[in-house]
Design a protein around this motif. Structure first.
Motif, PDB file in Angstrom:
ATOM      1  N   THR A  63      50.156  40.719  28.175  1.00 48.17           N
ATOM      2  CA  THR A  63      50.126  39.253  28.286  1.00 48.17           C
ATOM      3  C   THR A  63      50.832  38.808  29.562  1.00 48.17           C
ATOM      4  OG1 THR A  63      52.162  38.948  26.981  1.00 48.17           O
ATOM      5  CG2 THR A  63      50.063  38.946  25.775  1.00 48.17           C
ATOM      6  N   HIS A  64      51.889  39.511  29.932  1.00 47.27           N
ATOM      7  CA  HIS A  64      52.613  39.198  31.169  1.00 47.27           C
ATOM      8  C   HIS A  64      51.670  39.280  32.374  1.00 47.27           C
ATOM      9  CE1 HIS A  64      56.436  39.489  33.695  1.00 47.27           C
ATOM     10  NE2 HIS A  64      55.484  39.757  34.563  1.00 47.27           N
ATOM     11  N   ARG A  65      50.920  40.368  32.469  1.00 51.47           N
ATOM     12  CA  ARG A  65      50.014  40.555  33.599  1.00 51.47           C
ATOM     13  C   ARG A  65      48.881  39.538  33.593  1.00 51.47           C
ATOM     14  NH1 ARG A  65      47.376  45.151  32.944  1.00 51.47           N
ATOM     15  NH2 ARG A  65      48.363  45.906  31.056  1.00 51.47           N
ATOM     16  N   LEU A  66      48.404  39.193  32.395  1.00 50.64           N
ATOM     17  CA  LEU A  66      47.308  38.224  32.300  1.00 50.64           C
ATOM     18  C   LEU A  66      47.777  36.821  32.684  1.00 50.64           C
ATOM     19  CD1 LEU A  66      44.378  37.619  31.587  1.00 50.64           C
ATOM     20  CD2 LEU A  66      45.062  37.435  29.175  1.00 50.64           C
ATOM     21  N   LEU A  67      48.968  36.447  32.238  1.00 50.45           N
ATOM     22  CA  LEU A  67      49.472  35.110  32.544  1.00 50.45           C
ATOM     23  C   LEU A  67      49.867  34.964  34.008  1.00 50.45           C
ATOM     24  CD1 LEU A  67      51.533  34.554  29.281  1.00 50.45           C
ATOM     25  CD2 LEU A  67      49.491  33.267  29.983  1.00 50.45           C
ATOM     26  N   GLU A  68      50.191  36.031  34.651  1.00 51.29           N
ATOM     27  CA  GLU A  68      50.417  35.975  36.089  1.00 51.29           C
ATOM     28  C   GLU A  68      49.142  35.585  36.824  1.00 51.29           C
ATOM     29  OE1 GLU A  68      53.937  38.898  37.608  1.00 51.29           O
ATOM     30  OE2 GLU A  68      52.118  39.885  36.882  1.00 51.29           O
ATOM     31  N   LEU A  69      48.009  35.987  36.264  1.00 49.29           N
ATOM     32  CA  LEU A  69      46.713  35.686  36.879  1.00 49.29           C
ATOM     33  C   LEU A  69      46.206  34.294  36.498  1.00 49.29           C
ATOM     34  CD1 LEU A  69      44.950  39.128  36.260  1.00 49.29           C
ATOM     35  CD2 LEU A  69      45.932  38.305  38.409  1.00 49.29           C
ATOM     36  N   ASN A  70      46.529  33.856  35.285  1.00 54.23           N
ATOM     37  CA  ASN A  70      46.038  32.563  34.798  1.00 54.23           C
ATOM     38  C   ASN A  70      47.072  31.967  33.851  1.00 54.23           C
ATOM     39  OD1 ASN A  70      44.699  30.360  33.814  1.00 54.23           O
ATOM     40  ND2 ASN A  70      42.885  31.470  33.107  1.00 54.23           N
ATOM     41  N   THR A  71      47.774  30.947  34.318  1.00 58.03           N
ATOM     42  CA  THR A  71      48.858  30.355  33.513  1.00 58.03           C
ATOM     43  C   THR A  71      48.355  29.382  32.450  1.00 58.03           C
ATOM     44  OG1 THR A  71      49.113  28.546  35.107  1.00 58.03           O
ATOM     45  CG2 THR A  71      50.463  30.525  35.439  1.00 58.03           C
ATOM     46  N   GLU A  72      47.071  29.048  32.461  1.00 60.52           N
ATOM     47  CA  GLU A  72      46.554  28.014  31.571  1.00 60.52           C
ATOM     48  C   GLU A  72      46.002  28.540  30.241  1.00 60.52           C
ATOM     49  OE1 GLU A  72      46.831  24.537  32.366  1.00 60.52           O
ATOM     50  OE2 GLU A  72      48.231  25.687  33.585  1.00 60.52           O
ATOM     51  N   LEU A  73      46.276  29.794  29.929  1.00 58.14           N
ATOM     52  CA  LEU A  73      45.758  30.391  28.684  1.00 58.14           C
ATOM     53  C   LEU A  73      46.737  30.128  27.546  1.00 58.14           C
ATOM     54  CD1 LEU A  73      44.568  33.789  30.200  1.00 58.14           C
ATOM     55  CD2 LEU A  73      43.121  31.856  29.529  1.00 58.14           C
TER      56      LEU A  73
END
Length: 333
Positions: free
Chosen positions: A51-61
């Protein structure tokens, strides 16, 4: 940015298109992995890192933010205060990095509130200094201001005496003064000031002291409207002062002072639309609560101002004509 012409986008090269395709492919694969883990109820350090890596790419999830909180709550370390403190301090550092990339994200500010509430030992003074720094990047950001009110409220709860809590209010009031002096169009700072003023008035004590507070507020409003007569913030704050004023004599004084200030301003900028509208509305408001203070000469001034507004603000000509007709019938002019 406002006032800058949009530059025509350059067509991507073959290599750039391939790089973009690979990035999208990796993002979709990571997103699918996280959503699959969420559906299966997997709460591990590995899923937290994903989740850390994904939120770095897209903060709006926001779904991923929710999942991240669930993972934290289900980790064995969460039950130990010392380990939870370390985990959440690291989380706050992570949030700071990505908030600077997208300071207007609802979900990141909400997650930061959750992290502070979950901390066994939050450092409220440090957090207040941090949010001041964040507001230096975007001084009007209402997410940051709302978060600042949350931090201040929690900090006051942690204090032992009323004197300490009063000092916090005074410090926050001074902070809004500083922000408005830097930018009188900062609506968020004006709004925060309106939240703090009742406590400042109460602390002022007697009537004379409260009048002195109101005089300083009036001077600040004057500075704002003279700086930019067409900006709404100073005018709105003045209207708010009038609305919360319970003493009729003080309200009349505020209205008369406002009329005098507008006339002085119009002597300098005779066709400034917002002050002209405010003049009409203020005289009408004054006439409602103190008819003897608005004689026929003032009423004629209202109607003449509306007639002038019809000429310089043709977009709202119907509004001004309706106002003029209504006031003429009411006043018999």
């Amino acid at each position: 940015m406002h006032g800058r012409r949009r530059q025509a986008a350059k067509e991507a090269t073959v290599d750039e298109k391939e790089q973009n395709r690979q990035r999208v492919e990796k993002y979709c694969a990571l997103n699918d992995l996280v959503m699959q883990n969420k559906a299966q109820g997997v709460y591990t350090r590995e899923t937290l890192e994903a989740t850390h890596r994904l939120l770095e790419l897209n903060t709006e999830l926001h779904t991923v933010w929710n999942y991240r909180r669930e993972i934290f709550a289900n980790l064995p370390e969460w039950q130990d205060d010392e380990q939870r403190q370390a985990m959440l301090e690291k989380e706050l550092a992570f949030l700071l990095e990505i908030i600077l990339k997208n300071i207007k994200s609802y979900w990141m500010w909400y997650h930061r509130v959750w992290a502070l509430r979950s901390l066994p030992t939050p450092a409220w003074k440090g957090e207040l200094a941090l949010v001041a720094k964040l507001l230096s990047y975007d001084a009007r950001n209402y997410h940051g201001w709302d978060y600042r009110r949350f931090v201040v409220a929690r900090m006051k709860e942690s204090l032992d005496t009323d004197t300490q809590r009063d000092d916090v209010d005074a410090s926050e009031f001074a902070f809004t003064t500083d922000q408005i002096n830097k930018d009188c169009a900062n609506h968020s700072a004006w709004h925060n000031r309106s939240k703090l003023l009742p406590a400042i008035m109460q602390k002022a004590g007697g009537a004379l002291e409260q009048q002195e507070v109101l005089k300083r507020e009036f001077d600040m409003i004057l500075n704002a409207i003279y700086t930019d007569p067409d900006d709404q913030n100073g005018w709105l704050y003045y209207d708010w002062l009038l609305d919360v004023q319970k003493d009729e004599c003080e309200k009349q004084k505020l209205l008369r002072d406002k009329v005098a200030a507008i006339r002085e301003l119009l002597d300098l900028e005779e066709d400034s639309k917002r002050p002209m509208v405010e003049l009409v509305e203020t005289l009408v408001a004054l006439e409602k609560i103190a008819p003897h203070l608005v004689d026929d000469e003032r009423k004629k001034e209202c109607l003449a101002t509306l007639e002038r507004l019809e000429q310089i603000d043709t977009y709202h000509v119907g509004k001004y004509r309706d106002m003029s007709k209504s006031l003429s019938m009411r006043w018999g002019l």
